[in-house]
Design a protein around this motif. Sequence first.
Motif, PDB file in Angstrom:
ATOM      1  N   ASP A   1       3.861   6.942   5.826  1.00  0.00           N
ATOM      2  CA  ASP A   1       3.952   6.263   4.530  1.00  0.00           C
ATOM      3  C   ASP A   1       5.273   6.628   3.861  1.00  0.00           C
ATOM      4  O   ASP A   1       5.433   7.734   3.360  1.00  0.00           O
ATOM      5  CB  ASP A   1       2.768   6.693   3.652  1.00  0.00           C
ATOM      6  N   LEU A   2       6.195   5.682   3.829  1.00  0.00           N
ATOM      7  CA  LEU A   2       7.511   5.959   3.248  1.00  0.00           C
ATOM      8  C   LEU A   2       7.552   5.682   1.747  1.00  0.00           C
ATOM      9  O   LEU A   2       8.591   5.821   1.114  1.00  0.00           O
ATOM     10  CB  LEU A   2       8.592   5.144   3.968  1.00  0.00           C
ATOM     11  N   ALA A   3       6.422   5.280   1.182  1.00  0.00           N
ATOM     12  CA  ALA A   3       6.369   5.056  -0.274  1.00  0.00           C
ATOM     13  C   ALA A   3       5.422   6.052  -0.947  1.00  0.00           C
ATOM     14  O   ALA A   3       5.050   5.882  -2.101  1.00  0.00           O
ATOM     15  CB  ALA A   3       5.914   3.628  -0.572  1.00  0.00           C
ATOM     16  N   ALA A   4       5.061   7.113  -0.220  1.00  0.00           N
ATOM     17  CA  ALA A   4       4.102   8.087  -0.776  1.00  0.00           C
ATOM     18  C   ALA A   4       4.714   8.822  -1.968  1.00  0.00           C
ATOM     19  O   ALA A   4       5.917   9.028  -2.031  1.00  0.00           O
ATOM     20  CB  ALA A   4       3.718   9.094   0.306  1.00  0.00           C
TER      21      ALA A   4
ATOM     22  N   LEU B   1       0.836  -1.216   0.000  1.00  0.00           N
ATOM     23  CA  LEU B   1       0.000   0.000   0.000  1.00  0.00           C
ATOM     24  C   LEU B   1       0.871   1.268   0.000  1.00  0.00           C
ATOM     25  O   LEU B   1       1.942   1.293   0.592  1.00  0.00           O
ATOM     26  CB  LEU B   1      -0.893   0.025   1.243  1.00  0.00           C
ATOM     27  N   TYR B   2       0.377   2.288  -0.627  1.00  0.00           N
ATOM     28  CA  TYR B   2       1.036   3.600  -0.549  1.00  0.00           C
ATOM     29  C   TYR B   2       0.017   4.672  -0.914  1.00  0.00           C
ATOM     30  O   TYR B   2      -1.055   4.372  -1.458  1.00  0.00           O
ATOM     31  CB  TYR B   2       2.252   3.675  -1.484  1.00  0.00           C
ATOM     32  N   THR B   3       0.381   5.911  -0.632  1.00  0.00           N
ATOM     33  CA  THR B   3      -0.521   7.032  -0.875  1.00  0.00           C
ATOM     34  C   THR B   3      -0.079   7.812  -2.097  1.00  0.00           C
ATOM     35  O   THR B   3       1.105   8.135  -2.227  1.00  0.00           O
ATOM     36  CB  THR B   3      -0.494   8.008   0.321  1.00  0.00           C
ATOM     37  N   MET B   4      -1.023   8.103  -2.963  1.00  0.00           N
ATOM     38  CA  MET B   4      -0.782   9.031  -4.066  1.00  0.00           C
ATOM     39  C   MET B   4      -1.465  10.351  -3.725  1.00  0.00           C
ATOM     40  O   MET B   4      -2.700  10.391  -3.574  1.00  0.00           O
ATOM     41  CB  MET B   4      -1.359   8.473  -5.367  1.00  0.00           C
TER      42      MET B   4
END
Length: 484
Positions: free
Chosen positions: A248-251, A79-82
């Motif tokens: 979130d480190l992949a945002a 999971l990640y946030t856009m």
Amino acid sequence: MIERLTSLSGLAPTAKLPGYDRKALKPGILHLGPGAFFRAHFAPFTDAAIAVAGGDWGIEVASLRTADVADHLNEQNGLYTMLVRDTSGTTAHVIGPILRAHVATRNPGDLLARLEDPAIRIVSLTVTEKAYGFDPATGGLDLKHPDIDADLADRHAPRGVIGYLVEGLARRRTKGIAPFTPLSCDNLPSNGAVLKRLVLEFAGRIDPDLRQWIEVNVPFPSTMVDRITPASTDATYRDAQRLTGRQDLAAIETEPFTQWVIEDHFANGRPEWEKAGALMVEEVSAYEKMKLRMLNGAHSLLAYLGYIAGYELIRDVMDDTGLAALARRHMNAAAATLDPVPGIDLEAYADELIARFANKAIAHRTYQIAMDGTQKLPQRLLEPATEALAHGAKAETYAIAVAAWMRYALGVDRNGKSYELRDPRAAEIAALLADVPRNGGAVSKALFGLPGLFPAALSGNLAWTEDVANKLEILIQDNKLPLF
Ligand code: CS2
């Protein structure tokens, strides 16, 4: 301590969640290169398509180089946030289709095993221009490219994109497994055709029968991809946390606009991307040329001129009315080299590009776009300039862009501060320029001689190269802008 984004439960109501049950997804796509652009474009398109049309197209991703993104995605169960940013505000979308991430350098056998899994029906790529091992001078394989060289020597233990694709296809052929469809999503003209040529040439060198099998059985659809995606910054992670309630480190963050045009040639099925707004077509090249020449060409022009003029962001460059007008002039010049593009009004397209570049909510660094000039110039600027000159145009905005790239290639800003060129040919450029006097004539002459970069029709056109030299001289002498 704030909790990490690892599941969809308990998120802040400001986060938009995937519109389907993630547990129903199965691996169907393997994506090479899970950088910010993939997370802002391919994955959200797939997410939206599943939400609208259903299907179980889960995505596994593999990083061929660095491990950070892959590790962060695994820690977050994919999971990640856009963040989508506009002047009216920022919205947060949690994107769902990623199932697992692999790191090829850590465990190459794992990636090879995924490539031969019959469940994987599409292997998509966003690996940047320089990863292909493409020689712009011949249109074929660059045998001096470090990955190509290494992978031809040791085909069963690949490290580069072409080596992995060929080894994956070879294993499938040996085991009687249907091929996957390689899907290039990089900013190269006819990216699918380029990829096909490189894969076939590579395969032909190690096994002519394999080459033939690929030629007959594997489609290589081309795509045009578009979404402006600045590199993530602290502000990205901060806003993702504020809007989701999770760390979130992949945002990633991006603009509202998104476009995808795909040739509808798949060996083994595909998600219903058209339900999410993608345009499925027979032939993508008209769209690709439009985007590369109008958007990316103007982007590179603004990035080089803007960087050397001291502008950090593209939106700052657009505040300079002279430079914004130049960008528009360049788009008109680029449009004049294009055949009609189905369903698109090029004037309106250019107006929209100007508004996108000026978006005050998007902090896109000129330095980011300036990267890899030797890989970007041919398709963005040199090919259209060659065509423009052949049709009797002056190609002046191209001369400005090339002069600006040359000024940038000196690696020293107007205050005398050095910066890193970040180009695979940086060392070669530095060596070429080492003893060259810093004037427009000498520097341009040296760079026009960089092997394989400039087509002879440009480097041999006296009037045009003089124009470049004069413009470069102005940029070197006093950085006077505008120079047009
Ligand atoms: C940019 C592109 O970095 C660059 O060279 O021109 O990444 C551009 O932002 C995208 O192609 C937009 O779709």
